[in-house]
Design an enzyme around this catalytic site. Structure first.
Site, PDB file in Angstrom:
ATOM      1  N   PRO A  72       0.801  -1.230   0.000  1.00 35.53           N
ATOM      2  CA  PRO A  72       0.000   0.000   0.000  1.00 35.53           C
ATOM      3  C   PRO A  72       0.834   1.280   0.000  1.00 35.53           C
ATOM      4  CG  PRO A  72      -0.047  -1.052   2.157  1.00 35.53           C
ATOM      5  CD  PRO A  72       0.596  -2.029   1.207  1.00 35.53           C
ATOM      6  N   ASN A  73       0.354   2.214  -0.787  1.00 30.62           N
ATOM      7  CA  ASN A  73       0.884   3.579  -0.906  1.00 30.62           C
ATOM      8  C   ASN A  73       2.172   3.675  -1.718  1.00 30.62           C
ATOM      9  OD1 ASN A  73      -1.232   4.783   0.664  1.00 30.62           O
ATOM     10  ND2 ASN A  73      -0.275   3.869   2.462  1.00 30.62           N
ATOM     11  N   ARG A 100       5.401  11.990  -3.304  1.00 28.93           N
ATOM     12  CA  ARG A 100       5.308  12.507  -1.940  1.00 28.93           C
ATOM     13  C   ARG A 100       6.533  12.024  -1.148  1.00 28.93           C
ATOM     14  NH1 ARG A 100       0.957  13.673  -3.929  1.00 28.93           N
ATOM     15  NH2 ARG A 100      -1.175  13.411  -3.199  1.00 28.93           N
ATOM     16  N   TYR A 113      11.679   8.449   0.757  1.00 32.44           N
ATOM     17  CA  TYR A 113      11.579   7.351  -0.219  1.00 32.44           C
ATOM     18  C   TYR A 113      12.229   7.659  -1.568  1.00 32.44           C
ATOM     19  CZ  TYR A 113       8.306   5.534   3.237  1.00 32.44           C
ATOM     20  OH  TYR A 113       7.756   5.062   4.395  1.00 32.44           O
ATOM     21  N   ASN A 164       7.853  -5.916  -1.284  1.00 30.71           N
ATOM     22  CA  ASN A 164       7.877  -4.819  -0.313  1.00 30.71           C
ATOM     23  C   ASN A 164       6.455  -4.732   0.231  1.00 30.71           C
ATOM     24  OD1 ASN A 164       7.860  -2.500   1.187  1.00 30.71           O
ATOM     25  ND2 ASN A 164       9.051  -1.290  -0.277  1.00 30.71           N
ATOM     26  N   ALA A 199       3.290  -1.045   4.704  1.00 32.94           N
ATOM     27  CA  ALA A 199       2.739  -1.023   6.064  1.00 32.94           C
ATOM     28  C   ALA A 199       2.208  -2.390   6.518  1.00 32.94           C
ATOM     29  CB  ALA A 199       1.638   0.029   6.160  1.00 32.94           C
ATOM     30  N   HIS A 226       4.058  -4.659   9.090  1.00 34.07           N
ATOM     31  CA  HIS A 226       3.963  -4.461  10.537  1.00 34.07           C
ATOM     32  C   HIS A 226       2.600  -4.875  11.104  1.00 34.07           C
ATOM     33  CE1 HIS A 226       7.362  -2.194   9.208  1.00 34.07           C
ATOM     34  NE2 HIS A 226       6.614  -1.268   8.651  1.00 34.07           N
ATOM     35  N   ASP A 243       0.871 -15.686   6.388  1.00 37.92           N
ATOM     36  CA  ASP A 243       0.329 -17.029   6.135  1.00 37.92           C
ATOM     37  C   ASP A 243       0.286 -17.334   4.642  1.00 37.92           C
ATOM     38  OD1 ASP A 243       0.068 -17.502   8.831  1.00 37.92           O
ATOM     39  OD2 ASP A 243      -2.080 -17.051   8.916  1.00 37.92           O
ATOM     40  N   GLU A 287      12.265 -10.151   1.141  1.00 28.60           N
ATOM     41  CA  GLU A 287      11.568  -8.951   1.619  1.00 28.60           C
ATOM     42  C   GLU A 287      12.462  -7.735   1.385  1.00 28.60           C
ATOM     43  OE1 GLU A 287      10.590  -9.266   5.763  1.00 28.60           O
ATOM     44  OE2 GLU A 287       9.784  -7.222   5.890  1.00 28.60           O
ATOM     45  N   HIS A 293      12.708  -3.429   1.780  1.00 29.50           N
ATOM     46  CA  HIS A 293      12.220  -2.111   2.215  1.00 29.50           C
ATOM     47  C   HIS A 293      13.161  -1.050   1.677  1.00 29.50           C
ATOM     48  CE1 HIS A 293       9.277  -3.832   4.926  1.00 29.50           C
ATOM     49  NE2 HIS A 293      10.203  -4.706   5.262  1.00 29.50           N
ATOM     50  N   LEU A 294      12.588   0.010   1.159  1.00 31.37           N
ATOM     51  CA  LEU A 294      13.395   1.116   0.642  1.00 31.37           C
ATOM     52  C   LEU A 294      14.181   1.769   1.772  1.00 31.37           C
ATOM     53  CD1 LEU A 294      10.555   2.555  -1.546  1.00 31.37           C
ATOM     54  CD2 LEU A 294      12.705   1.650  -2.451  1.00 31.37           C
ATOM     55  N   SER A 295      13.499   2.033   2.872  1.00 29.85           N
ATOM     56  CA  SER A 295      14.122   2.695   4.025  1.00 29.85           C
ATOM     57  C   SER A 295      14.628   1.644   5.016  1.00 29.85           C
ATOM     58  CB  SER A 295      13.102   3.614   4.707  1.00 29.85           C
ATOM     59  OG  SER A 295      12.020   2.855   5.219  1.00 29.85           O
ATOM     60  N   ARG A 336      13.821   3.840  12.122  1.00 31.64           N
ATOM     61  CA  ARG A 336      12.605   4.670  12.085  1.00 31.64           C
ATOM     62  C   ARG A 336      11.764   4.421  13.352  1.00 31.64           C
ATOM     63  NH1 ARG A 336       9.857   4.466   6.396  1.00 31.64           N
ATOM     64  NH2 ARG A 336       8.885   6.318   7.316  1.00 31.64           N
ATOM     65  N   ARG A 356       7.799   0.278  13.295  1.00 32.35           N
ATOM     66  CA  ARG A 356       8.287  -0.275  12.022  1.00 32.35           C
ATOM     67  C   ARG A 356       9.393  -1.308  12.225  1.00 32.35           C
ATOM     68  NH1 ARG A 356       6.003   3.246   8.137  1.00 32.35           N
ATOM     69  NH2 ARG A 356       5.784   5.355   8.946  1.00 32.35           N
TER      70      ARG A 356
HETATM   71  O1  CA2 Z   1      10.776   1.456   3.520  1.00 31.66           O
HETATM   72  C1  CA2 Z   1       9.883   0.833   2.964  1.00 31.66           C
HETATM   73  O2  CA2 Z   1       9.984   0.376   1.824  1.00 31.66           O
HETATM   74  C2  CA2 Z   1       8.534   0.634   3.661  1.00 31.66           C
HETATM   75  O3  CA2 Z   1       8.070  -0.677   3.374  1.00 31.66           O
HETATM   76  C3  CA2 Z   1       7.603   1.674   3.079  1.00 31.66           C
HETATM   77  C4  CA2 Z   1       6.233   1.726   3.756  1.00 31.66           C
HETATM   78  C5  CA2 Z   1       6.367   1.793   5.265  1.00 31.66           C
HETATM   79  O4  CA2 Z   1       5.083   1.686   5.863  1.00 31.66           O
HETATM   80  C6  CA2 Z   1       7.277   0.722   5.820  1.00 31.66           C
HETATM   81  O5  CA2 Z   1       7.383   0.899   7.214  1.00 31.66           O
HETATM   82  C7  CA2 Z   1       8.643   0.779   5.173  1.00 31.66           C
HETATM   83  C8  CA2 Z   1       5.430   2.921   3.288  1.00 31.66           C
HETATM   84  C9  CA2 Z   1       5.241   2.982   1.820  1.00 31.66           C
HETATM   85  C10 CA2 Z   1       4.531   4.282   1.528  1.00 31.66           C
HETATM   86  O6  CA2 Z   1       5.190   4.877   0.446  1.00 31.66           O
HETATM   87  C11 CA2 Z   1       4.990   6.196   0.228  1.00 31.66           C
HETATM   88  C12 CA2 Z   1       5.690   6.753  -0.798  1.00 31.66           C
HETATM   89  C13 CA2 Z   1       5.554   8.083  -1.062  1.00 31.66           C
HETATM   90  C14 CA2 Z   1       4.718   8.866  -0.290  1.00 31.66           C
HETATM   91  C15 CA2 Z   1       4.004   8.306   0.745  1.00 31.66           C
HETATM   92  C16 CA2 Z   1       4.127   6.953   1.012  1.00 31.66           C
END
Ligand code: CA2
Length: 140
Positions: A9-10, A17, A22, A73, A76, A79, A86, A97, A99-101, A106, A110
């Site tokens: 998601p997102n 954004r 990111y 990836n 959210a 978590h 499952d 798995e 994650h970008l960050s 953080r 997370r």
């Molecule tokens: O670091 C990552 O890749 C995450 O999976 C990104 C998730 C976050 O909830 C994880 O804790 C770490 C969030 C992805 C949302 O991506 C956005 C990108 C641009 C603007 C807003 C959200």
């Protein structure tokens, strides 16, 4: 080797954004880079980004017997989602798995990922290079 690349998601908002967290690349940029890297390595790819957990679960179920590996990836859902854990447990191939960050530097919520219990490898904090590293790892 056929790899399914899943983004949760997102992540469709990438590059639009929060670039300070990111980066400036869009998801389309990242998927193109993965496609090229995979092509160079002789790896087949398919992609899904969804904001709907059930859609993600269905795609993982359908991947059984069709893909050798999933690079995910979970965003959210990392978590929160035992359902996603499952579904990945029912998939018999490799799971990486990404994650970008670096989720560990953080907020505390997370730091734990349900998905990591099923993942063969977890990559966090390398930005979009993490997906390319996952492809290289799978192709080696
Ligand atoms: O670091 C990552 O890749 C995450 O999976 C990104 C998730 C976050 O909830 C994880 O804790 C770490 C969030 C992805 C949302 O991506 C956005 C990108 C641009 C603007 C807003 C959200």
């Amino acid at each position: 080797m056929n790899v399914l690349i899943l983004n949760g998601p997102n992540l469709n908002l990438l590059g639009k954004r929060e670039p300070e967290i990111y980066g400036h690349e869009t998801l389309a940029d990242i998927e193109n880079a993965i496609r090229h890297r995979a092509f160079d390595k002789g790896v087949g790819t398919d992609f899904l980004q969804t904001n709907h957990e059930g859609v993600m679960l269905d795609r993982i179920h359908e991947a059984r017997g069709r893909f050798d590996a999933i690079v995910i990836n979970p965003a959210a859902w990392s978590h929160t989602s035992v359902a996603l854990l499952d579904a990945l447990k029912a998939f018999e191939g490799h799971v990486i798995e990404v994650h970008l960050s670096n989720i560990h530097t953080r907020e505390a919520f997370r730091h734990h990922s349900y998905i990591s219990a099923r993942a063969e490898a977890v990559i966090a904090g390398m930005g979009s290079f993490g997906y390319l590293a996952a492809i290289d790892f799978l192709a080696r």
